[in-house]
Scaffold this motif. Structure first.
Motif, mmCIF file in Angstrom:
data_model
loop_
_atom_site.group_PDB
_atom_site.id
_atom_site.type_symbol
_atom_site.label_atom_id
_atom_site.label_comp_id
_atom_site.label_asym_id
_atom_site.label_seq_id
_atom_site.Cartn_x
_atom_site.Cartn_y
_atom_site.Cartn_z
ATOM 1 N N VAL A 137 3.309 12.969 -33.836
ATOM 2 C CA VAL A 137 2.738 14.460 -33.088
ATOM 3 C C VAL A 137 3.168 13.589 -32.216
ATOM 4 O O VAL A 137 3.685 14.422 -31.284
ATOM 5 N N ALA A 187 6.843 15.388 -31.137
ATOM 6 C CA ALA A 187 6.573 16.468 -31.240
ATOM 7 C C ALA A 187 7.276 17.312 -29.091
ATOM 8 O O ALA A 187 7.356 15.868 -28.730
ATOM 9 N N TYR A 245 11.009 17.970 -33.584
ATOM 10 C CA TYR A 245 9.912 18.531 -34.035
ATOM 11 C C TYR A 245 9.318 19.204 -34.739
ATOM 12 O O TYR A 245 8.162 20.058 -35.635
ATOM 13 N N VAL A 250 1.133 19.791 -38.937
ATOM 14 C CA VAL A 250 0.336 19.466 -38.151
ATOM 15 C C VAL A 250 -0.600 19.700 -39.222
ATOM 16 O O VAL A 250 -1.914 19.335 -39.665
ATOM 17 N N VAL A 274 5.445 22.204 -32.237
ATOM 18 C CA VAL A 274 5.851 21.496 -33.738
ATOM 19 C C VAL A 274 5.635 22.378 -35.203
ATOM 20 O O VAL A 274 5.211 22.805 -35.045
#
Length: 228
Positions: free
Chosen positions: A52, A56, A82, A87, A141
């Motif tokens: 991330v 991201a 991304y 997540v 993301v």
């Protein structure tokens, strides 16, 4: 005696759809297995967070690049990386479901290369819209802006079909209106981020690209320009 091959009851998925899902799920599998200590050792627990931070999209980083005129590759790659980093497993699962459904329909009509191009370019369009319209400090993301691009292409397909039968073309936008309504409702009930801006910009990118990438799209545009 000749045997006639019966058509398969299962319509195979376009290779591009399979490739996208395998890449997305492969990355998610590495994150999930690493977090459980199954692969990668102790360092693998932080793989998702590291990804991330590195891949991201960041509106703040984009603003810095714009202001300084510096465009390092390590940050430019965020425009296309991304959508492949998520997540949570549930987010990955929903993205893959949409890719399988929308990607299949778009890929069968537009072709594999056009479908993948719409996915990638819609992710870029979503990121640009997120940066220019929100200036949000939160990273962007996940693959939903790219998926919404496929929904935009699917909406174009319906829009064209409705025009051919003389039906009301606004009906083609029922799906995106429903999805945006769901996002608004969840945002009001549980609070939310400005990711919906990226999703809507991804949709607009996919819909717009379809005018060029749909079969016969360039010919229709040339003919219209000549008439004008």
């Amino acid at each position: 005696m000749d045997h006639v091959r019966e058509p398969s009851p299962v319509n195979p998925l376009p290779p591009g759809v399979i490739a996208l899902v395998l890449i997305i799920m492969g990355i998610e599998a590495a994150f999930s297995l690493g977090a459980r200590g199954i692969v990668g050792g102790p360092e693998a627990i932080g793989w998702r967070l590291d990804a991330v931070q590195s891949y991201a999209f960041s509106a703040e980083i984009f603003a810095w690049m714009w202001e300084t005129g510096q465009w390092p590759a390590e940050h430019l790659i965020r425009f296309v990386s991304y959508p492949f980093v998520h997540v949570a497993f549930t987010q990955t699962l929903f993205v893959c479901v949409f890719v399988l459904a929308m990607g299949k329909m778009v890929g069968e009509l537009f072709g594999d290369a056009a479908m993948v191009l719409i996915f990638v370019m819609s992710g870029i369009g979503g990121a640009l819209g997120y940066a220019l319209l929100t200036q949000s400090p939160l990273p962007l993301v996940g693959g939903f802006p790219a998926v919404y691009g496929l929904i935009g292409a699917f909406t174009y397909i319906l829009w064209r079909q409705l025009s051919l039968v003389g039906a009301q073309q606004s009906r083609a936008f029922t799906l995106i209106a429903f999805l945006m309504g769901i996002q608004l409702l969840f945002g009001l009930l549980f609070g939310g981020t400005l990711d919906w801006v990226a999703d809507l910009c991804g949709f607009a990118t996919g819909f717009g690209l379809s005018f060029f990438l749909a079969p016969g799209g360039w010919a229709r545009i040339r003919n219209r320009i000549r008439r004008e």
